[in-house]
Write a protein that holds these residues in place. Structure first.
Motif, PDB file in Angstrom:
ATOM      1  N   SER A   1       0.765  -1.200   0.083  1.00  0.00           N
ATOM      2  CA  SER A   1      -0.126  -0.049  -0.025  1.00  0.00           C
ATOM      3  C   SER A   1       0.752   1.243   0.157  1.00  0.00           C
ATOM      4  CB  SER A   1      -0.813  -0.052   1.187  1.00  0.00           C
ATOM      5  OG  SER A   1      -1.550   1.187   1.194  1.00  0.00           O
ATOM      6  N   GLU A   2       2.016   1.060   0.800  1.00  0.00           N
ATOM      7  CA  GLU A   2       2.807   2.207   0.937  1.00  0.00           C
ATOM      8  C   GLU A   2       3.701   2.587  -0.357  1.00  0.00           C
ATOM      9  OE1 GLU A   2       5.415   1.444   3.940  1.00  0.00           O
ATOM     10  OE2 GLU A   2       4.116   2.154   5.482  1.00  0.00           O
ATOM     11  N   ARG A   3       4.050   1.699  -1.107  1.00  0.00           N
ATOM     12  CA  ARG A   3       4.607   1.685  -2.450  1.00  0.00           C
ATOM     13  C   ARG A   3       3.728   2.270  -3.425  1.00  0.00           C
ATOM     14  NH1 ARG A   3       6.906  -3.363  -0.950  1.00  0.00           N
ATOM     15  NH2 ARG A   3       5.567  -4.607  -2.210  1.00  0.00           N
ATOM     16  N   THR A   4       2.869   1.615  -3.559  1.00  0.00           N
ATOM     17  CA  THR A   4       1.317   2.082  -4.477  1.00  0.00           C
ATOM     18  C   THR A   4       1.308   3.631  -4.131  1.00  0.00           C
ATOM     19  OG1 THR A   4       0.467  -0.061  -4.391  1.00  0.00           O
ATOM     20  CG2 THR A   4      -0.824   1.870  -5.338  1.00  0.00           C
ATOM     21  N   ARG A   5       1.073   4.148  -3.045  1.00  0.00           N
ATOM     22  CA  ARG A   5       0.800   5.375  -2.470  1.00  0.00           C
ATOM     23  C   ARG A   5       2.089   6.214  -3.170  1.00  0.00           C
ATOM     24  NH1 ARG A   5       2.307   8.931   1.411  1.00  0.00           N
ATOM     25  NH2 ARG A   5       0.812  10.512   2.055  1.00  0.00           N
ATOM     26  N   ASP A   6       3.099   5.919  -3.009  1.00  0.00           N
ATOM     27  CA  ASP A   6       4.155   6.639  -3.251  1.00  0.00           C
ATOM     28  C   ASP A   6       4.316   6.772  -5.012  1.00  0.00           C
ATOM     29  OD1 ASP A   6       4.876   6.894  -0.719  1.00  0.00           O
ATOM     30  OD2 ASP A   6       6.792   5.374  -0.916  1.00  0.00           O
TER      31      ASP A   6
ATOM     32  N   ILE B   1       1.668   9.376  -6.040  1.00  0.00           N
ATOM     33  CA  ILE B   1       1.939  10.501  -5.888  1.00  0.00           C
ATOM     34  C   ILE B   1       3.063  11.016  -6.700  1.00  0.00           C
ATOM     35  CG2 ILE B   1       3.313  12.221  -4.249  1.00  0.00           C
ATOM     36  CD1 ILE B   1       1.725  10.576  -1.978  1.00  0.00           C
ATOM     37  N   ASN B   2       4.005  10.066  -7.218  1.00  0.00           N
ATOM     38  CA  ASN B   2       5.053  10.586  -8.072  1.00  0.00           C
ATOM     39  C   ASN B   2       4.708  10.641  -9.508  1.00  0.00           C
ATOM     40  OD1 ASN B   2       8.253  10.740  -8.776  1.00  0.00           O
ATOM     41  ND2 ASN B   2       7.431   9.041  -9.877  1.00  0.00           N
ATOM     42  N   ILE B   3       3.639  10.038  -9.875  1.00  0.00           N
ATOM     43  CA  ILE B   3       3.275  10.249 -11.310  1.00  0.00           C
ATOM     44  C   ILE B   3       2.404  11.514 -11.344  1.00  0.00           C
ATOM     45  CG2 ILE B   3       1.295   9.126 -12.804  1.00  0.00           C
ATOM     46  CD1 ILE B   3       2.160   6.537 -11.756  1.00  0.00           C
ATOM     47  N   ALA B   4       1.553  11.666 -10.369  1.00  0.00           N
ATOM     48  CA  ALA B   4       0.938  13.159 -10.147  1.00  0.00           C
ATOM     49  C   ALA B   4       1.705  14.410 -10.369  1.00  0.00           C
ATOM     50  CB  ALA B   4      -0.100  13.235  -8.898  1.00  0.00           C
ATOM     51  N   GLU B   5       2.904  14.251  -9.364  1.00  0.00           N
ATOM     52  CA  GLU B   5       3.932  15.301  -9.425  1.00  0.00           C
ATOM     53  C   GLU B   5       4.553  15.312 -10.624  1.00  0.00           C
ATOM     54  OE1 GLU B   5       4.506  17.270  -7.317  1.00  0.00           O
ATOM     55  OE2 GLU B   5       3.365  16.609  -5.407  1.00  0.00           O
ATOM     56  N   SER B   6       4.634  14.476 -11.618  1.00  0.00           N
ATOM     57  CA  SER B   6       5.313  14.610 -12.957  1.00  0.00           C
ATOM     58  C   SER B   6       4.269  14.849 -14.222  1.00  0.00           C
ATOM     59  CB  SER B   6       5.688  13.073 -13.316  1.00  0.00           C
ATOM     60  OG  SER B   6       4.445  12.237 -13.536  1.00  0.00           O
ATOM     61  N   GLY B   7       2.980  15.400 -13.464  1.00  0.00           N
ATOM     62  CA  GLY B   7       2.113  15.815 -14.529  1.00  0.00           C
ATOM     63  C   GLY B   7       1.354  14.771 -15.105  1.00  0.00           C
ATOM     64  N   ARG B   8       1.287  13.764 -14.945  1.00  0.00           N
ATOM     65  CA  ARG B   8       0.511  12.518 -15.502  1.00  0.00           C
ATOM     66  C   ARG B   8      -0.447  12.074 -14.879  1.00  0.00           C
ATOM     67  NH1 ARG B   8       4.031   7.983 -16.275  1.00  0.00           N
ATOM     68  NH2 ARG B   8       5.220   9.079 -14.464  1.00  0.00           N
ATOM     69  N   TYR B   9      -1.567  11.823 -15.179  1.00  0.00           N
ATOM     70  CA  TYR B   9      -2.868  11.123 -14.522  1.00  0.00           C
ATOM     71  C   TYR B   9      -2.588   9.872 -13.965  1.00  0.00           C
ATOM     72  CZ  TYR B   9      -7.698   9.524 -13.680  1.00  0.00           C
ATOM     73  OH  TYR B   9      -8.895   9.398 -13.199  1.00  0.00           O
ATOM     74  N   PRO B  10      -2.686   9.678 -12.729  1.00  0.00           N
ATOM     75  CA  PRO B  10      -2.106   8.703 -11.811  1.00  0.00           C
ATOM     76  C   PRO B  10      -3.158   7.376 -11.671  1.00  0.00           C
ATOM     77  CG  PRO B  10      -2.830  10.397 -10.147  1.00  0.00           C
ATOM     78  CD  PRO B  10      -3.128  10.690 -11.614  1.00  0.00           C
ATOM     79  N   PHE B  11      -4.441   7.537 -11.958  1.00  0.00           N
ATOM     80  CA  PHE B  11      -5.202   6.526 -11.797  1.00  0.00           C
ATOM     81  C   PHE B  11      -5.755   5.914 -13.135  1.00  0.00           C
ATOM     82  CE2 PHE B  11      -6.277   9.819  -8.590  1.00  0.00           C
ATOM     83  CZ  PHE B  11      -5.534   9.059  -7.429  1.00  0.00           C
ATOM     84  N   SER B  12      -4.636   5.449 -13.803  1.00  0.00           N
ATOM     85  CA  SER B  12      -4.752   4.998 -14.994  1.00  0.00           C
ATOM     86  C   SER B  12      -5.955   3.742 -14.989  1.00  0.00           C
ATOM     87  CB  SER B  12      -3.878   4.428 -15.912  1.00  0.00           C
ATOM     88  OG  SER B  12      -2.862   3.343 -15.114  1.00  0.00           O
TER      89      SER B  12
END
Length: 455
Positions: A139-144, A147-158
């Protein structure tokens, strides 16, 4: 022996190591046949939670299995391993206590729990703690990662597809033109104060299938993703997904959510009732009785007298509706043509808005007249749709049909407010041409003429 086979996999786990539902099922069957517990796989009742996390026991198949255990319908439960059952120590211990209470055995093929000796209890507890640790770390790895995908400007919930969107060839979330147009219309109707059931009916008609419910429409209207804003673990991100509506439209739609009739919609005789004594048009009023029941009545501002709506309905109960509906077919067809034309123009305007050719402000201005006329046409068509079976006023199913009938056919009703009596009814002139009615209602609208420059 009554045997239950429990199968579970989360999407992430299935992608990682291939512990699929079919693989678990095949291994359980082979094991049971090898030990001669069963002669045919149909002897196992399967409980399958596909795509459900083991963080709790709140899963559809698990709830069903627990219900069968409590009604003593099972003797043995077989699972691939303990992590299929649960990855939470407290949940696992509670379940084991319940199994012991009802005399049900649990067999996990690769790490069977055992509490016979101190050593077995220790090892079983360690295994359960390990499963919980793995779940929490995952769960922690998924959360990180999200967040990393969102910070890079991409939609994180593909993996999450919301109505109105689709993925392009590069995996980015883009608008689905047909669905996005319907989402926009849902918000527009909510902003105009349409009742929830009317929005549901429109959406299902547009889709030509019953996929929308009031709950789903409510979730769409409250979903901030449609404004282009998504929340990732408490932080908002803009621009990761294209917007369909503005924040102002969403706020207005939410504030206008209506699950029941407006009070004003309950007045059947608005602006129709005339006082014989003074000639005043009666005003709509309401009051609440001892049991908090709302009473609707009409008030003469000059004579200071009033009459209940129910009294007027009683007076008209035997009024012969068919005498006022000689032009039934022409009226119905005219209203249907009006509605078709209005829907077509609104759909084209929505498309232009999504393409960026029309601003939000101009769109709202141009939609006002269309929405008002569309609401009026739908109400009136609904009222006359069942007129073949209606012979007297009391035959109408509800106040909405009565209101629409009055608006369509009756110009005014003269009331003796002292005696609570209906004296005379004056009818409107009937239209003889669908084309004439369309032109009279739509053709002269300034908004419509402005729209022709764009659409």
């Amino acid at each position: 022996m009554r045997i239950a086979g429990y199968l579970r996999v989360s999407t992430l786990k299935q992608a990682e190591d291939g512990v699929s539902i079919e693989m678990q099922k095949r291994i359980i069957i082979n094991h049971c046949e090898m030990l001669e517990i069963i002669s045919d796989e149909s002897e196992i009742k399967w409980y399958i939670d596909d795509g459900w996390s083991a963080k709790s026991l709140e899963r559809p198949a698990m709830r069903s299995l627990i219900g069968d255990i409590k009604t003593r319908q099972m003797d043995l439960i077989i699972a691939y391993d303990m992590s299929r059952i649960s990855r939470d120590i407290m949940d696992m211990m509670s379940l084991l206590k319940m199994l012991d209470k009802y005399g049900v055995s649990l067999k996990c093929l690769y790490d069977n729990p055992s509490f016979e000796t101190a050593s077995e209890r220790f090892m079983t507890t360690i295994k359960m703690a390990t499963h919980q640790y793995e779940r929490e770390r995952t769960s922690e790895r998924t959360r990180d990662a999200i967040i990393n995908i969102a910070e890079s400007g991409r939609y994180p919930f593909s993996g999450m597809k919301h109505y109105g969107y689709m993925k392009d060839d590069d995996g980015r979330m883009v608008l689905n033109p047909e669905e996005a147009s319907l989402v926009l219309e849902i918000f527009q109707m909510a902003c105009e104060g349409y009742r929830m059931r009317e929005i549901v009916r429109m959406a299902n008609i547009r889709q030509d299938k019953e996929i929308f419910t009031m709950g789903r429409i409510r979730r769409i209207i409250k979903n901030r993703k449609y404004t282009g804003t998504i929340s990732v673990y408490g932080k908002d991100y803009d621009g990761l997904i294209p917007a369909i509506i503005t924040e102002e439209i969403q706020k207005k739609a939410e504030s206008n959510l209506v699950t029941h009739s407006h009070k004003s919609d309950r007045y059947i005789f608005t602006s129709v009732l005339i006082c014989r004594r003074c000639g005043s048009t009666l005003l709509c009023k309401s009051a609440y009785g001892k049991m908090k029941k709302m009473y609707l009545y009409y008030f003469c501002p000059t004579c200071k007298k009033r009459i209940r709506q129910s009294d007027v309905e009683d007076e008209l109960s035997e009024f012969k509706v068919d005498n006022a509906t000689k032009d039934f077919k022409n009226r119905y067809n005219a209203l249907r043509d009006i509605e078709t034309l209005l829907l077509s123009r609104r759909s084209k305007l929505n498309d232009k808005f999504l393409e960026g050719a029309v601003s939000v402000e101009n769109m709202q201005i141009m939609l006002t007249a269309i929405e008002n006329e569309l609401r009026d046409a739908r109400r009136k068509r609904s009222a006359i749709q069942s007129l073949d079976a209606v012979r007297v006023f009391s035959d109408f199913e509800d106040a909405e049909q009565k209101k629409a009938f009055v608006e369509m056919h009756i110009r005014r009703i003269v009331i003796d407010i002292q005696e609570k009596k209906v004296l005379t009814i004056e009818f409107k002139e009937s239209e003889t041409s669908a084309e004439k009615k369309i032109n009279s209602i739509i053709g002269i609208k300034l908004t419509t003429r402005n729209m022709s420059d764009i659409i």
